[in-house]
Design a protein around this motif. Structure first.
Motif, PDB file in Angstrom:
ATOM      1  N   THR A  95       0.806  -1.223   0.000  1.00  0.00           N
ATOM      2  CA  THR A  95       0.000   0.000   0.000  1.00  0.00           C
ATOM      3  C   THR A  95       0.837   1.271   0.000  1.00  0.00           C
ATOM      4  O   THR A  95       0.709   2.123  -0.888  1.00  0.00           O
ATOM      5  N   GLN A  96       1.701   1.410   0.993  1.00  0.00           N
ATOM      6  CA  GLN A  96       2.460   2.652   1.131  1.00  0.00           C
ATOM      7  C   GLN A  96       3.450   2.833  -0.008  1.00  0.00           C
ATOM      8  O   GLN A  96       3.593   3.934  -0.556  1.00  0.00           O
ATOM      9  N   ALA A  97       4.143   1.755  -0.387  1.00  0.00           N
ATOM     10  CA  ALA A  97       5.122   1.855  -1.466  1.00  0.00           C
ATOM     11  C   ALA A  97       4.462   2.255  -2.778  1.00  0.00           C
ATOM     12  O   ALA A  97       4.977   3.095  -3.527  1.00  0.00           O
ATOM     13  N   LEU A  98       3.298   1.691  -3.067  1.00  0.00           N
ATOM     14  CA  LEU A  98       2.561   2.046  -4.281  1.00  0.00           C
ATOM     15  C   LEU A  98       2.095   3.498  -4.240  1.00  0.00           C
ATOM     16  O   LEU A  98       2.184   4.222  -5.237  1.00  0.00           O
ATOM     17  N   GLN A  99       1.601   3.914  -3.082  1.00  0.00           N
ATOM     18  CA  GLN A  99       1.120   5.285  -2.949  1.00  0.00           C
ATOM     19  C   GLN A  99       2.253   6.286  -3.174  1.00  0.00           C
ATOM     20  O   GLN A  99       2.094   7.287  -3.887  1.00  0.00           O
ATOM     21  N   GLU A 100       3.419   6.007  -2.553  1.00  0.00           N
ATOM     22  CA  GLU A 100       4.575   6.892  -2.743  1.00  0.00           C
ATOM     23  C   GLU A 100       4.984   6.947  -4.209  1.00  0.00           C
ATOM     24  O   GLU A 100       5.288   8.019  -4.744  1.00  0.00           O
ATOM     25  N   HIS A 101       4.989   5.793  -4.858  1.00  0.00           N
ATOM     26  CA  HIS A 101       5.360   5.745  -6.273  1.00  0.00           C
ATOM     27  C   HIS A 101       4.389   6.564  -7.121  1.00  0.00           C
ATOM     28  O   HIS A 101       4.802   7.334  -8.005  1.00  0.00           O
ATOM     29  N   LYS A 102       3.107   6.421  -6.849  1.00  0.00           N
ATOM     30  CA  LYS A 102       2.083   7.159  -7.603  1.00  0.00           C
ATOM     31  C   LYS A 102       2.232   8.667  -7.405  1.00  0.00           C
ATOM     32  O   LYS A 102       2.154   9.446  -8.367  1.00  0.00           O
ATOM     33  N   GLU A 103       2.423   9.078  -6.161  1.00  0.00           N
ATOM     34  CA  GLU A 103       2.546  10.508  -5.875  1.00  0.00           C
ATOM     35  C   GLU A 103       3.763  11.107  -6.565  1.00  0.00           C
ATOM     36  O   GLU A 103       3.718  12.226  -7.084  1.00  0.00           O
ATOM     37  N   ARG A 104       4.859  10.374  -6.554  1.00  0.00           N
ATOM     38  CA  ARG A 104       6.060  10.873  -7.234  1.00  0.00           C
ATOM     39  C   ARG A 104       5.836  10.974  -8.736  1.00  0.00           C
ATOM     40  O   ARG A 104       6.298  11.919  -9.388  1.00  0.00           O
TER      41      ARG A 104
END
Length: 729
Positions: free
Chosen positions: A141-150
């Motif tokens: 969850t968190q890793a995907l969210q960070e990737h998307k935001e970047r």
């Protein structure tokens, strides 16, 4: 049913995309290496049993639980075996989890695989890139969210690599997974990866960086204490970059380093560090051993032997981490030690002892057999009086009576070891002859599964391919006579190539040799001396302009201390569970000490906390039994604790840590404080001067901080009177 679903669903930029594009993954079912030979000449690595479950099942179970909906399994080496296995499994019939195989018989690298997948046009958004020899329980969850935001802010952010703090090995410059020390430079604010080197050649205490890194980045964190989990979240551009650059073969060595050095295109790679979750890749036999033990010790929960997920059979967890499947026939006089797994339908004879091992399905183990720290795969026959220590024994092997496997031995499929024969340490034995000519590129794996290797004419059992037909010759082999493996023995002992002896013990399931431990002890001491002289940067340190301390810095420091104590605790508990020697534990703790830039007092406090926690968690029903547990633990591990108690300051730290435990995390010790202090004094762990200095430091403290000083007054008074009597005499 599958593994418990614990990750998040597909992270999306908008609700419409969520229903339109599933979260996809590319699983490479070929490692493109030769590290698992001779086994992988006959069977693909991803189908090798890991605690009696094919490796690929752990990877697929994690992807399914983490919210991935569509997986493309790229098959190359022995592709028919992988495809046949998946077709017969339950993975292809899951309603919300699609597994599709992509076959290639001429790809020789991960780069070739990704270029072929790009041509198929099956990836339609961000995807997870992983190999089929990876075990994890992390949430995406968190890793995907960070990737998307970047990606929203910067389209050049094409990859997020998952990393974690590395648990040190007793051997310097090597992780506990048997891999080389990894050196990384990361921007501490953005988490952008700035430098990556997995085969560091820098000398002790010296790191060479390009000046441009320091010029272009106001703040850089340097790390040699990180583990690459080989789990990547990628944008679709990653596939096109491999297609545009045919010299990209290896994902890390070529692609990652190529992007980091490319100043023109401006593509960026970022990192996501996990802390409490598990993730590790099985790169060699030592990491195979390490990950197997982690599974048995339940660090990988819910992917553990007694939890049902695809590929494993019903196994019951018993006392002290012993797992037993059904239909096991065991003699009453047989002894099964802790942290051992016994597979379905296995028979164990009288007076046999098995400890810290994994026994596969359908094995027949005779009487008076001794097995320690070993991996016995399915349908193995071990006759009476055999000894097996820290070895891997593949399916269908036969050990005739009183034969011995020395540490580090690997027996490939259907090998027969004759009566009373002693297989030398680190030997690799196979029905297949050793190739004369090794592949020129270390990344190549034997990939043509339509053909096989020469059958040895003297063998009683032909080597069969996945479709049951005897395979034909395609590799150039040495035409030497087969080694005699004792009376009735069948197989070839492969020779160790010149210059490869170092790799044998590094990558083996056998314990690290004593001379290497002594050498590493000296290296660790030298590094610690260098670090505290201030002549080098700590193992994990930050380069940045001078700035005033802030609250964030204090918070980071507290977090670092918590992580340090947890790492020390995990190291100590593993040592206690596996009976690891104290010298090896000192090496691991010293590595953590250097990594976190801690003092001896920090180590003493963390080790004492771990020891007391071990005593508390041991079975007890009364205060007296708890005291016996404490006495037992202190007696066994006092040498380790004393190593970090060179002076009074460190001894006072132990007392303060004990106070903290009694007040917060282990209040059961509170009424026993004075008695345990007497134990510490009697065993010369905490000396008289330290106890009296501790009391003196509490003189001006609040009354609430003097609870245990008052409780310990009888001991303190006795020490003072004894001291006065000595002075009078």
């Amino acid at each position: 049913m599958g593994a418990q679903r614990k990750g998040a669903t597909r992270v999306s930029e908008d609700p419409e995309e969520l229903s339109r594009v599933p979260l996809q993954a590319i699983l490479l079912a070929d490692s493109f290496t030769t590290k698992f030979r001779p086994i992988t000449l006959e069977r693909p690595k991803v189908l090798l049993p890991l605690v009696n479950v094919p490796m690929i099942n752990y990877t697929l179970a994690w992807l399914e639980s983490a919210g991935v909906e569509e997986v493309f399994v790229f098959c190359c080496a022995h592709s028919k075996q992988v495809i046949d296995y998946l077709e017969k499994s339950e993975w292809l019939s899951q309603p919300s989890f699609t597994v599709t195989t992509i076959e290639s018989n001429n790809s020789t690298s991960a780069g070739d695989a990704l270029r072929l997948i790009y041509e198929r046009n099956v990836i339609h958004g961000d995807f997870v890139l992983i190999s089929g020899d990876t075990v994890s329980n992390m949430s995406l969850t968190q890793a995907l969210q960070e990737h998307k935001e970047r990606r929203k802010k910067d389209s050049n952010a094409v990859m997020t690599m998952v990393i974690k703090r590395s648990k040190p090995s007793p051997i310097s410059r090597q992780s506990r997974l048997g891999t080389d020390e990894l050196f990384m430079a990361i921007d501490p604010n953005s988490k952008q990866l700035l430098y990556y080197e997995d085969k560091t050649d820098y000398s002790k205490g010296t790191i060479y960086l390009d000046k441009s890194l320091l010029v272009d980045n106001p703040s850089i964190s340097l790390h040699n204490d990180k583990q690459d989990c080989y789990i990547d979240i990628c944008s679709p551009e990653v596939l096109s970059l491999f297609t545009d650059n045919f010299d990209y073969q290896h994902v890390r060595r070529h692609f990652v380093k190529g992007l980091l050095l490319d100043d023109i295109m401006g593509y960026k790679i970022f990192t996501h560090e996990i802390h409490s979750s598990y993730a590790a890749r099985i790169d060699n036999f030592r990491s195979y051993d390490t990950v197997s033990k982690d599974i048995i010790h339940r660090w990988t929960y819910p992917l553990v032997p007694d939890v049902k997920f695809f590929g494993n059979s019903a196994t019951k967890l018993e006392r002290q981490g012993m797992y037993r499947a059904s239909e096991v026939a065991q003699s009453r006089s047989a002894e099964i030690g802790p942290f051992t797994v016994i597979g379905y339908g296995t028979n164990i004879g009288s007076n046999t002892k098995i400890s810290s091992s994994v026994i596969g399905e359908g094995c027949t183990i005779g009487s008076d057999v001794y097995i320690e720290g070993s991996y016995i795969w399915g349908n193995v026959t071990i006759e009476d009086g055999c000894k097996v220590r820290h070895a891997i024994v593949c399916h269908g092997v036969t050990l005739k009576s009183r034969s011995i496997l020395e540490p580090g031995v690997l027996l490939s499929f259907k090998v027969v070891v004759g009566k009373q024969f002693v297989v030398p340490p680190y030997s690799k034995v196979s029905l297949l002859q050793q190739p004369i000519k090794q592949d020129s590129d270390e990344e190549l794996e034997y990939a043509d599964s339509s053909s096989g290797i020469t059958e040895i004419s003297s063998m009683t059992n032909a080597v069969e391919s996945s479709n049951g037909e005897v395979t034909s010759q395609i590799l150039e082999t040495q035409h030497w006579p087969a080694y005699e493996l004792g009376t009735g023995g069948v197989g070839y002992i492969w020779s160790i190539c010149e210059g490869c002896h170092e790799e044998e013990w590094r990558h083996s399931v056998a314990p690290i040799p004593a001379d290497k431990v002594a050498e590493a002890m000296k290296d660790a001491e030298d590094e610690l001396n260098l670090a505290y002289d201030g002549s080098i940067l700590p193992a994990s340190g930050e380069l940045k302009p001078d700035s005033n301390d802030s609250g964030d810095d204090n918070e980071d420091s507290r977090d670092e201390s918590i992580y340090f104590e947890k790492e020390v605790e995990a190291t100590f508990l593993r040592a206690a569970q596996e009976n690891i020697e104290e010298d090896l534990v000192v090496l691991e703790v010293n590595s953590l000490r250097l990594s976190y830039n801690k003092e001896a007092a920090d180590c003493a406090g963390a080790i004492f906390f771990s020891m007391m926690k071990l005593a508390l968690e041991a079975p007890h029903t009364s205060a007296n039994e708890l005291l016996k547990n404490v006495n037992s633990v202190l007696t066994k591990w006092q040498k380790l604790l004393k190593f970090y108690l060179p002076g009074m300051d460190e001894q006072i730290e132990v007392i303060l840590k004990f106070e903290e435990m009694c007040l917060e995390s282990a209040q059961e010790f509170s009424p026993l404080f004075t008695k345990i202090m007497e134990y510490l004094y009697d065993k010369d762990i905490v000396l008289e001067d330290a106890i009296l200095s501790w009391e003196e430091e509490k003189t001006d403290a609040d009354e609430s901080d003097k609870v245990f000083v008052r409780q310990a007054q009888p001991l303190i008074q006795w020490l003072k009177e004894a001291s006065e009597e000595e002075e009078e005499e």
